[in-house]
Design a protein around this motif. Structure first.
Motif, mmCIF file in Angstrom:
data_model
loop_
_atom_site.group_PDB
_atom_site.id
_atom_site.type_symbol
_atom_site.label_atom_id
_atom_site.label_comp_id
_atom_site.label_asym_id
_atom_site.label_seq_id
_atom_site.Cartn_x
_atom_site.Cartn_y
_atom_site.Cartn_z
ATOM 1 N N ALA A 1 -18.795 -64.422 -138.889
ATOM 2 C CA ALA A 1 -20.494 -64.469 -139.070
ATOM 3 C C ALA A 1 -19.607 -65.991 -140.300
ATOM 4 N N VAL B 1 -26.324 -68.834 -141.718
ATOM 5 C CA VAL B 1 -26.126 -67.559 -141.374
ATOM 6 C C VAL B 1 -26.787 -66.520 -142.024
ATOM 7 N N GLU C 1 -26.507 -61.700 -139.042
ATOM 8 C CA GLU C 1 -25.397 -60.792 -139.120
ATOM 9 C C GLU C 1 -25.164 -58.764 -139.844
#
Ligand SMILES: CC(C)(COP(=O)(O)OP(=O)(O)OC[C@H]1O[C@@H](n2cnc3c(N)ncnc32)[C@H](O)[C@@H]1O)[C@@H](O)C(=O)NCCC(=O)NCCS
Ligand SMILES: Nc1ncnc2c1ncn2[C@@H]1O[C@H](COP(=O)(O)OP(=O)(O)OP(=O)(O)O)[C@@H](O)[C@H]1O
Length: 195
Positions: free
Chosen positions: A18, A28, A108
């Protein structure tokens, strides 16, 4: 704006990957971090403390190792905690997503397939590494025992099951090769988003 789901079991290296997308100026959202912020909210902490029979610290926080010791050895307790935290993570993600301006974003989280969330994303990426490597990495990073890592792995699907569902797989062993795979995927996602 395209949403890409980035997942992988504990210690696979999904936060490391990430970070590589973030270095390419891609926004992210890291679910673990957001979950921690939510758990640190006094109202949520009080609810969690009451649900699991825990005492809050002097600062009004949950002592996370105590909570981890309960939920990662009892699936019912983990589902209960998930039902408190996950809807709130989802709300934060929706708000965050609306504030982004980029060709695509990365979400994520360790459990995307397990939670039947794959269809929320245009593509999913699975980060993998051999089990022994993952265990060693986490023991080293968190100073926890082999059993601690194994108990979390049991709350997650096996890599073989997730590999069948992922659109892309990043084998994260050699960091240079991982970086290369990230660059290639980045180019692909940029091409799609500009079409
Ligand atoms: C139990 C808690 C307090 C333990 O905190 P701790 O700092 O030790 O771990 P952290 O949150 O950094 O998670 C580390 C790793 O454990 C695994 N893990 C964490 N939560 C879960 C879960 N609900 N299911 C499966 N694996 C999990 C993941 O691999 C994750 O990357 C915390 O993990 C938690 O609140 N979990 C429930 C919320 C959640 O699902 N978070 C993950 C993203 S939404
Ligand atoms: N290719 C690699 N080579 C060596 N070390 C690595 C590699 N990838 C990640 N690591 C290290 O392994 C540890 C776990 O990586 P990371 O935190 O990215 O995994 P994760 O999948 O996000 O873990 P978790 O599920 O616990 O949040 C970290 O200390 C990281 O620096």
């Amino acid at each position: 704006m395209i949403k890409i789901g980035l997942t992988g079991g504990i210690g696979s290296g999904k936060t490391t990957v990430a970070q590589m997308f973030q270095d390419l100026q891609i926004p992210v959202f890291i679910a673990d971090i957001e979950a921690k912020k939510i758990l640190d909210d006094f109202k949520v902490a009080s609810k969690v403390a009451e649900t699991f029979g825990l005492n809050l610290t002097a600062e009004g926080l949950i002592h996370k190792p105590d909570l981890a010791a309960i939920v990662f050895k009892d699936d019912h307790a983990l589902q209960n905690l998930n039902s408190i935290i996950h809807p709130r993570v989802h709300e934060r993600f929706k708000k965050w997503f609306n504030e982004q301006d980029a060709p695509y974003i990365i979400y994520e989280a360790a459990i995307i397939f397990e939670k039947d969330r794959a269809s929320d994303f245009y593509y999913t990426i699975l980060v993998t590494a051999p089990e022994k490597v993952r265990i060693d990495r986490v023991m080293l990073r968190d100073h926890v025992s082999y059993e601690d890592v194994k108990s979390r792995m049991k709350a997650q699907w096996s890599e073989s099951k997730k590999k069948k569902l992922a659109d892309f797989i990043i084998e994260n062993i050699n960091l240079k090769q991982t970086q290369q795979q990230v660059k290639e995927l980045h180019e692909k996602f940029l091409n799609i988003s500009y079409k």
